[in-house]
Write a protein that holds these residues in place. Structure first.
Motif, PDB file in Angstrom:
ATOM      1  N   LYS A  43       0.838  -1.201   0.000  1.00 39.39           N
ATOM      2  CA  LYS A  43       0.000   0.000   0.000  1.00 39.39           C
ATOM      3  C   LYS A  43       0.875   1.254   0.000  1.00 39.39           C
ATOM      4  O   LYS A  43       0.645   2.195  -0.772  1.00 39.39           O
TER       5      LYS A  43
ATOM      6  N   ARG B 280       1.254   4.023  -3.022  1.00 41.02           N
ATOM      7  CA  ARG B 280       1.048   5.460  -2.781  1.00 41.02           C
ATOM      8  C   ARG B 280       2.251   6.272  -3.232  1.00 41.02           C
ATOM      9  O   ARG B 280       2.110   7.344  -3.809  1.00 41.02           O
TER      10      ARG B 280
ATOM     11  N   GLU C 201      -6.061   2.485  -3.823  1.00 47.13           N
ATOM     12  CA  GLU C 201      -4.801   2.699  -4.528  1.00 47.13           C
ATOM     13  C   GLU C 201      -4.831   2.065  -5.925  1.00 47.13           C
ATOM     14  O   GLU C 201      -4.345   2.647  -6.891  1.00 47.13           O
TER      15      GLU C 201
END
Length: 131
Positions: free
Chosen positions: A35, A39, A73
């Motif tokens: 994650k 990002r 995402e």
């Protein structure tokens, strides 16, 4: 004929680099690590890093690891990416849409925009994912 080595442990995220396709599973990445990496790639608009991270997510999905926490995402990556990236993101979407219908509703606008895309492949993928 070669004998099968029965002492090899079954594939898991920890030892999956020994199984075919080790190029995607060479690290012990957790969902939070992926994650954060997604990002970072989104913030830097690094298409290569983003595509590699999505490949890892799809690979872990095939191993049975729950990747539903990466939903936002992946959808942002689908908006910015090329056709291959969109295809992987739509695969992710259709996999988790069955179990997470509330999250799937969030992608309707993105998919509707993609149905108006110039590229016919993108339009087809978006329409298939909407269905």
């Amino acid at each position: 004929m070669k004998a099968v080595n029965s002492t090899r442990p079954p594939p898991s995220p920890e030892n999956s680099s020994t199984v075919g396709g080790g190029q995607y599973f060479d690290r012990r990445g957790e969902v939070t690590e992926l994650k954060n990496s997604l990002r970072t790639a989104l913030a830097e608009r690094d298409q290569i890093k983003m595509k590699d991270n999505i490949k890892k997510v799809i690979g872990y999905m095939t191993l049975g690891i729950d990747m539903s926490r990466l939903f936002s995402e992946i959808m942002m990556a689908a908006q910015l990416g090329d056709i291959i990236q969109k295809k992987m993101a739509y695969l992710y979407l259709t996999t988790y849409a069955k179990d997470n219908s509330d999250l799937a509703i969030l992608t309707i606008d993105t998919l509707q925009k993609d149905t108006k895309d110039v590229e016919p492949t993108v339009r087809g993928l978006a329409l298939r994912s909407l269905c």
